[in-house]
Scaffold this motif. Sequence first.
Motif, PDB file in Angstrom:
ATOM      1  N   GLU A   1       0.803  -1.222   0.000  1.00 52.45           N
ATOM      2  CA  GLU A   1       0.000   0.000   0.000  1.00 52.45           C
ATOM      3  C   GLU A   1       0.838   1.275   0.000  1.00 52.45           C
ATOM      4  OE1 GLU A   1      -1.038   1.187   4.611  1.00 52.45           O
ATOM      5  OE2 GLU A   1      -2.598   0.306   3.375  1.00 52.45           O
ATOM      6  N   SER A   2       2.084   1.195   0.469  1.00 48.59           N
ATOM      7  CA  SER A   2       2.892   2.412   0.497  1.00 48.59           C
ATOM      8  C   SER A   2       3.676   2.611  -0.807  1.00 48.59           C
ATOM      9  CB  SER A   2       3.855   2.368   1.681  1.00 48.59           C
ATOM     10  OG  SER A   2       4.656   1.211   1.601  1.00 48.59           O
ATOM     11  N   PHE A   3       3.512   1.696  -1.764  1.00 46.72           N
ATOM     12  CA  PHE A   3       4.265   1.805  -3.016  1.00 46.72           C
ATOM     13  C   PHE A   3       3.461   2.500  -4.118  1.00 46.72           C
ATOM     14  CE2 PHE A   3       6.743  -1.379  -0.902  1.00 46.72           C
ATOM     15  CZ  PHE A   3       8.031  -1.087  -1.316  1.00 46.72           C
ATOM     16  N   ASP A   4       4.173   3.207  -4.970  1.00 49.34           N
ATOM     17  CA  ASP A   4       3.612   3.875  -6.140  1.00 49.34           C
ATOM     18  C   ASP A   4       3.604   2.872  -7.295  1.00 49.34           C
ATOM     19  OD1 ASP A   4       3.099   5.410  -8.368  1.00 49.34           O
ATOM     20  OD2 ASP A   4       4.975   6.557  -8.251  1.00 49.34           O
ATOM     21  N   LYS A   5       2.428   2.318  -7.574  1.00 46.56           N
ATOM     22  CA  LYS A   5       2.329   1.276  -8.614  1.00 46.56           C
ATOM     23  C   LYS A   5       2.392   1.852 -10.021  1.00 46.56           C
ATOM     24  CE  LYS A   5      -0.800  -1.189  -5.629  1.00 46.56           C
ATOM     25  NZ  LYS A   5      -2.206  -1.302  -5.312  1.00 46.56           N
ATOM     26  N   PHE A   6       2.264   3.169 -10.132  1.00 45.53           N
ATOM     27  CA  PHE A   6       2.169   3.773 -11.464  1.00 45.53           C
ATOM     28  C   PHE A   6       3.499   4.330 -11.961  1.00 45.53           C
ATOM     29  CE2 PHE A   6      -1.922   4.136  -9.272  1.00 45.53           C
ATOM     30  CZ  PHE A   6      -2.673   3.316 -10.103  1.00 45.53           C
ATOM     31  N   TYR A   7       4.546   4.197 -11.153  1.00 47.18           N
ATOM     32  CA  TYR A   7       5.877   4.706 -11.538  1.00 47.18           C
ATOM     33  C   TYR A   7       6.363   3.983 -12.802  1.00 47.18           C
ATOM     34  CZ  TYR A   7      10.988   5.223 -11.223  1.00 47.18           C
ATOM     35  OH  TYR A   7      12.315   5.453 -11.485  1.00 47.18           O
ATOM     36  N   ALA A   8       6.725   4.756 -13.822  1.00 51.08           N
ATOM     37  CA  ALA A   8       7.152   4.159 -15.094  1.00 51.08           C
ATOM     38  C   ALA A   8       8.353   4.934 -15.638  1.00 51.08           C
ATOM     39  CB  ALA A   8       5.998   4.189 -16.093  1.00 51.08           C
ATOM     40  N   PRO A   9       9.580   4.499 -15.311  1.00 50.99           N
ATOM     41  CA  PRO A   9      10.761   5.258 -15.738  1.00 50.99           C
ATOM     42  C   PRO A   9      11.058   5.090 -17.225  1.00 50.99           C
ATOM     43  CG  PRO A   9      11.421   3.241 -14.624  1.00 50.99           C
ATOM     44  CD  PRO A   9       9.919   3.315 -14.515  1.00 50.99           C
ATOM     45  N   ASP A  10      11.666   6.135 -17.806  1.00 50.67           N
ATOM     46  CA  ASP A  10      12.139   6.035 -19.193  1.00 50.67           C
ATOM     47  C   ASP A  10      13.473   5.312 -19.238  1.00 50.67           C
ATOM     48  OD1 ASP A  10      10.120   7.764 -20.626  1.00 50.67           O
ATOM     49  OD2 ASP A  10      10.776   9.108 -19.020  1.00 50.67           O
ATOM     50  N   ARG A  11      14.248   5.439 -18.175  1.00 55.54           N
ATOM     51  CA  ARG A  11      15.554   4.774 -18.123  1.00 55.54           C
ATOM     52  C   ARG A  11      15.830   4.362 -16.674  1.00 55.54           C
ATOM     53  NH1 ARG A  11      21.357   7.856 -18.630  1.00 55.54           N
ATOM     54  NH2 ARG A  11      22.605   6.082 -17.926  1.00 55.54           N
ATOM     55  N   VAL A  12      16.237   3.108 -16.497  1.00 61.54           N
ATOM     56  CA  VAL A  12      16.573   2.604 -15.159  1.00 61.54           C
ATOM     57  C   VAL A  12      18.080   2.644 -14.995  1.00 61.54           C
ATOM     58  CG1 VAL A  12      16.590   0.534 -13.702  1.00 61.54           C
ATOM     59  CG2 VAL A  12      14.518   1.154 -14.963  1.00 61.54           C
ATOM     60  N   LEU A  13      18.545   3.153 -13.862  1.00 63.80           N
ATOM     61  CA  LEU A  13      19.985   3.205 -13.591  1.00 63.80           C
ATOM     62  C   LEU A  13      20.385   2.013 -12.728  1.00 63.80           C
ATOM     63  CD1 LEU A  13      20.503   6.967 -12.635  1.00 63.80           C
ATOM     64  CD2 LEU A  13      20.967   5.861 -14.846  1.00 63.80           C
ATOM     65  N   THR A  14      21.462   1.347 -13.113  1.00 63.96           N
ATOM     66  CA  THR A  14      22.017   0.313 -12.247  1.00 63.96           C
ATOM     67  C   THR A  14      23.225   0.893 -11.521  1.00 63.96           C
ATOM     68  OG1 THR A  14      23.359  -0.526 -14.050  1.00 63.96           O
ATOM     69  CG2 THR A  14      21.216  -1.571 -13.717  1.00 63.96           C
ATOM     70  N   ASP A  15      23.702   0.146 -10.545  1.00 66.21           N
ATOM     71  CA  ASP A  15      24.787   0.615  -9.684  1.00 66.21           C
ATOM     72  C   ASP A  15      25.969   1.133 -10.496  1.00 66.21           C
ATOM     73  OD1 ASP A  15      25.969   0.905  -7.073  1.00 66.21           O
ATOM     74  OD2 ASP A  15      27.243  -0.803  -7.564  1.00 66.21           O
ATOM     75  N   GLY A  16      26.402   2.354 -10.214  1.00 64.58           N
ATOM     76  CA  GLY A  16      27.590   2.919 -10.863  1.00 64.58           C
ATOM     77  C   GLY A  16      27.296   3.677 -12.145  1.00 64.58           C
ATOM     78  N   GLU A  17      26.077   3.573 -12.684  1.00 59.63           N
ATOM     79  CA  GLU A  17      25.746   4.315 -13.907  1.00 59.63           C
ATOM     80  C   GLU A  17      25.575   5.800 -13.589  1.00 59.63           C
ATOM     81  OE1 GLU A  17      23.703   1.855 -17.325  1.00 59.63           O
ATOM     82  OE2 GLU A  17      22.373   1.998 -15.592  1.00 59.63           O
ATOM     83  N   THR A  18      25.828   6.626 -14.582  1.00 63.36           N
ATOM     84  CA  THR A  18      25.750   8.066 -14.349  1.00 63.36           C
ATOM     85  C   THR A  18      24.800   8.755 -15.328  1.00 63.36           C
ATOM     86  OG1 THR A  18      27.649   8.423 -15.789  1.00 63.36           O
ATOM     87  CG2 THR A  18      28.114   8.238 -13.424  1.00 63.36           C
ATOM     88  N   VAL A  19      24.336   9.919 -14.903  1.00 60.21           N
ATOM     89  CA  VAL A  19      23.552  10.821 -15.751  1.00 60.21           C
ATOM     90  C   VAL A  19      24.292  12.148 -15.729  1.00 60.21           C
ATOM     91  CG1 VAL A  19      21.362  12.045 -15.979  1.00 60.21           C
ATOM     92  CG2 VAL A  19      21.388   9.696 -15.118  1.00 60.21           C
ATOM     93  N   THR A  20      24.496  12.758 -16.904  1.00 59.55           N
ATOM     94  CA  THR A  20      25.234  14.017 -16.908  1.00 59.55           C
ATOM     95  C   THR A  20      24.373  15.147 -17.444  1.00 59.55           C
ATOM     96  OG1 THR A  20      26.115  13.427 -19.058  1.00 59.55           O
ATOM     97  CG2 THR A  20      27.522  12.987 -17.170  1.00 59.55           C
ATOM     98  N   GLY A  21      24.627  16.324 -16.904  1.00 57.91           N
ATOM     99  CA  GLY A  21      23.977  17.536 -17.361  1.00 57.91           C
ATOM    100  C   GLY A  21      25.044  18.615 -17.531  1.00 57.91           C
ATOM    101  N   ASP A  22      24.618  19.849 -17.633  1.00 57.25           N
ATOM    102  CA  ASP A  22      25.513  20.979 -17.837  1.00 57.25           C
ATOM    103  C   ASP A  22      26.178  21.339 -16.496  1.00 57.25           C
ATOM    104  OD1 ASP A  22      26.792  23.236 -18.712  1.00 57.25           O
ATOM    105  OD2 ASP A  22      24.971  24.349 -19.233  1.00 57.25           O
ATOM    106  N   GLY A  23      27.380  20.795 -16.273  1.00 58.91           N
ATOM    107  CA  GLY A  23      28.103  21.110 -15.033  1.00 58.91           C
ATOM    108  C   GLY A  23      27.844  20.147 -13.894  1.00 58.91           C
ATOM    109  N   TRP A  24      27.122  19.056 -14.139  1.00 56.29           N
ATOM    110  CA  TRP A  24      26.899  18.076 -13.070  1.00 56.29           C
ATOM    111  C   TRP A  24      26.863  16.650 -13.615  1.00 56.29           C
ATOM    112  CZ3 TRP A  24      22.409  15.432 -14.139  1.00 56.29           C
ATOM    113  CH2 TRP A  24      21.408  16.105 -14.839  1.00 56.29           C
ATOM    114  N   THR A  25      27.284  15.725 -12.778  1.00 59.31           N
ATOM    115  CA  THR A  25      27.255  14.296 -13.089  1.00 59.31           C
ATOM    116  C   THR A  25      26.695  13.600 -11.858  1.00 59.31           C
ATOM    117  OG1 THR A  25      29.324  14.629 -14.274  1.00 59.31           O
ATOM    118  CG2 THR A  25      28.663  12.330 -13.855  1.00 59.31           C
ATOM    119  N   ILE A  26      25.640  12.828 -12.047  1.00 61.76           N
ATOM    120  CA  ILE A  26      25.024  12.121 -10.919  1.00 61.76           C
ATOM    121  C   ILE A  26      25.217  10.618 -11.098  1.00 61.76           C
ATOM    122  CG2 ILE A  26      22.844  11.586  -9.740  1.00 61.76           C
ATOM    123  CD1 ILE A  26      21.949  14.451 -10.372  1.00 61.76           C
ATOM    124  N   GLU A  27      25.796  10.002 -10.067  1.00 65.55           N
ATOM    125  CA  GLU A  27      26.062   8.566 -10.101  1.00 65.55           C
ATOM    126  C   GLU A  27      25.030   7.824  -9.249  1.00 65.55           C
ATOM    127  OE1 GLU A  27      29.630   7.487  -8.034  1.00 65.55           O
ATOM    128  OE2 GLU A  27      29.360   5.353  -8.431  1.00 65.55           O
TER     129      GLU A  27
END
Length: 290
Positions: free
Chosen positions: A116-142
């Motif tokens: 009941e506490s979970f969001d069943k409708f969550y639908a990501p466009d991309r799933v990150l696994t351990d160590g993967e990164t996302v980069t933007g202008d001046g930032w990198t998120i691991e």
Amino acid sequence: MEFDPSKYPTGLCEQMEPLVARVLAGNPSPYTYTGTQTYVVGDKSDRAVIDPGPALDSHIDAIIAAVGEAQISAIMCTHTHRDHSPAAAPLAARTGAPIIGCAPLVLADDGPRSDESFDKFYAPDRVLTDGETVTGDGWTIEAVATPGHTSNHLCLSVQESGAMFTGDHVMAWSTSVIVPPDGNMADYMASLQKLYERDDKVYYPAHGKKVTNPRQLVRGMMGHRKQRERQILKLLETSPAEIVDMVPQMYKGLDPRLTGAAGQSVRAHLIDLKSRGLITQSGDVWTMAG
Ligand SMILES: [Zn+2]
């Protein structure tokens, strides 16, 4: 823990450090403390939004206002509890930004409160696994996989500044609630050890204050869980017991609204101790092994 909601700046954008701003959602409760804290990362042309929170129009408006003229290039969730991810879809719809982060979770509804506490409708466009990164202008998120509070929990680390978004894995105001079957104490302990071995500078949890002494706090949390474990073993050495009898002995002065959550954490410990062969279970009764 009582607090005055009027003292907390719901809907405002607070700059925490050059790359990190925070927006508090208006969903305070015994489980969310002052409410969910959404973080906005970046200071140039684009932003990542971390834990967009509950789908409250006022909160989504506040996130969009905090981002200003910049583009949102990633909407990221640490996990899919309903105080963290439901705003992802409406925010994506309003901004065109992709949802990138933790995996969706499919839970069998095999018991009271199991999903009941979970969001069943969550639908990501991309799933990150351990160590993967996302980069933007001046930032990198691991992505740092930290199962335990939930099986899909990720912490998210900003490589440029050493800021770590710890979601519900590590919080300064309270220990993490571990609710089996998805919550897993052994995984949670391993995920604490994983953070302890890193050198992130500051933690920004989804609930509660920022943490400027991360390794010290994590070490304390590991010690706290070991202590709970010893408490349980000591109780069971005296006599076999049920969770309902153990909670009042283990949690003195507990907010009665949190009795259920405490019972779930005790259950998570018991399952872990059983899997390690230290105790046995017969129905609701737990007994020392051997
Ligand atoms: Zn959570």
